[in-house]
Enzyme design. Structure first.
Site, PDB file in Angstrom:
ATOM      1  N   LYS A   1       0.819  -1.336  -0.024  1.00 46.04           N
ATOM      2  CA  LYS A   1       0.381   0.161   0.195  1.00 46.04           C
ATOM      3  C   LYS A   1       1.221   1.119  -0.099  1.00 46.04           C
ATOM      4  O   LYS A   1       0.458   2.157  -0.881  1.00 46.04           O
ATOM      5  CB  LYS A   1      -1.351  -0.185   1.547  1.00 46.04           C
ATOM      6  CG  LYS A   1      -1.673  -0.824   0.590  1.00 46.04           C
ATOM      7  CD  LYS A   1      -2.803  -1.335   2.266  1.00 46.04           C
ATOM      8  CE  LYS A   1      -4.468  -2.366   2.443  1.00 46.04           C
ATOM      9  NZ  LYS A   1      -5.096  -1.858   3.252  1.00 46.04           N
TER      10      LYS A   1
ATOM     11  N   ASP B   1      -9.625   2.451   2.215  1.00 44.99           N
ATOM     12  CA  ASP B   1      -9.645   1.929   3.548  1.00 44.99           C
ATOM     13  C   ASP B   1     -10.241   3.430   4.561  1.00 44.99           C
ATOM     14  O   ASP B   1     -10.922   2.463   5.149  1.00 44.99           O
ATOM     15  CB  ASP B   1      -8.144   1.509   3.814  1.00 44.99           C
ATOM     16  CG  ASP B   1      -8.393   0.579   3.254  1.00 44.99           C
ATOM     17  OD1 ASP B   1      -8.513  -0.539   2.927  1.00 44.99           O
ATOM     18  OD2 ASP B   1      -6.318   0.076   3.338  1.00 44.99           O
TER      19      ASP B   1
END
Ligand code: ATR
Length: 275
Positions: free
Chosen positions: A67, A103
């Site tokens: 990420k 997220d």
């Protein structure tokens, strides 16, 4: 035929392909769009991502451990992704790699209520923790974090200032007590491999109660030991799969511009462990 994928290492356990394929079918896009899992080692990540647009990919999800690298190799990024320091969603458009983070929004959407004014404890200091801290603070919660080791906790301290930090075994910036928190978010993988979360994390098994919300961002097969213990005390629990569904829905909306079929995505994600 636009292609989509999730990039991870490992990635075989990911529920994203089943969830997104079900969603694309429900939207009537199943004949056009595809979604696959691609295992890519960290050293190959950037080259892999740069090749994707030419291979017909319109976008990708990015999961552990890529990420931060996903954000680093993007040409443009949303302010949210930059502030979190990580991206879980890429879009390939006009020869550019765009980085987004869903997220944070996924966690907020999965919570039973907005955390404005709540005191929140985030366990862990990796990418998921940073998204959780950013999201909860943006929604008006007061956030403390706890981490097993100090190095990563200190990094969070530098980049998301104002968060109170506690580290396992001492070195605490401040002392805290589980009873102080209305919201507890686990972002560590503790429990996935049979560890007892109450041995590894600074939590007491019986000390949750009805006024507490406990969220576990990591998912395995079935509800985690942490969530089962919290639910037994009357706490509200938020499963990692629900958070996965909500972040996936936000990603799907970015790629297709369509309203995501949440129920279809939830059913597909949960069906993999017979829940
Ligand atoms: P992600 O990006 O999904 O958050 P990560 O960057 O690998 O994943 O972060 C994992 C987090 O789980 C870290 O906070 C890690 O603690 P360390 O920084 O001390 O490594 C935490 N973690 C993993 N296993 C743990 C364990 N057995 N006990 C406590 N914390 C653990």
């Amino acid at each position: 035929m636009p292609r989509l994928a999730v990039l991870g290492h490992p990635v075989a356990h990911s529920r994203s392909p089943a969830m997104h394929t079900a969603a694309l079918t429900a939207l009537g896009l199943g004949g056009e769009w595809t979604y696959e899992a691609i295992d890519v080692a960290p050293e190959d990540f950037e080259a892999r991502v740069r090749a994707m647009a030419a291979e017909g990919f319109a976008g990708a999800n990015v999961t552990v451990p890529h990420k931060q690298e996903a954000l680093a190799c993007a040409d443009v990024a949303t302010e949210m992704a930059r502030e979190i320091g990580a991206a879980n969603t890429l879009v390939f458009v006009d020869g550019q790699i765009q980085a987004h983070n869903t997220d944070a929004g996924g966690l907020i959407a999965a919570l039973p209520g907005l955390p404005r004014g709540a005191r929140a404890l985030v366990l862990g200091a990796g990418g998921a923790a940073r998204a959780a801290v950013w999201a909860l603070r943006t929604e008006g919660a007061v956030v403390d974090i706890w981490n097993r080791t100090s190095a990563r906790a200190q990094q969070v301290d530098i980049e998301l200032p104002g968060v109170r930090i506690q580290v396992k075994g001492g070195g605490a910036v401040t002392q805290f007590d589980q009873d102080d928190y209305q919201l507890i978010v686990n972002t560590t993988a503790v429990g996935l491999h049979g560890e007892d979360p109450f041995d590894e994390l600074p939590l007491r098994r019986g000390a949750f109660g009805e006024r507490v919300v406990v969220a576990d961002m990591v998912y395995g097969a079935g509800p985690s030991t942490l969530l089962q213990a919290a639910a037994a005390t009357g706490a509200k629990v938020v499963d990692g799969i629900e958070i996965l569904v909500q972040q996936g829905a936000l990603s799907l909306q970015i790629w297709t511009g369509r309203e995501p079929p949440l129920d279809v995505m939830r059913a597909a994600a949960y069906s993999l462990d017979g829940r």
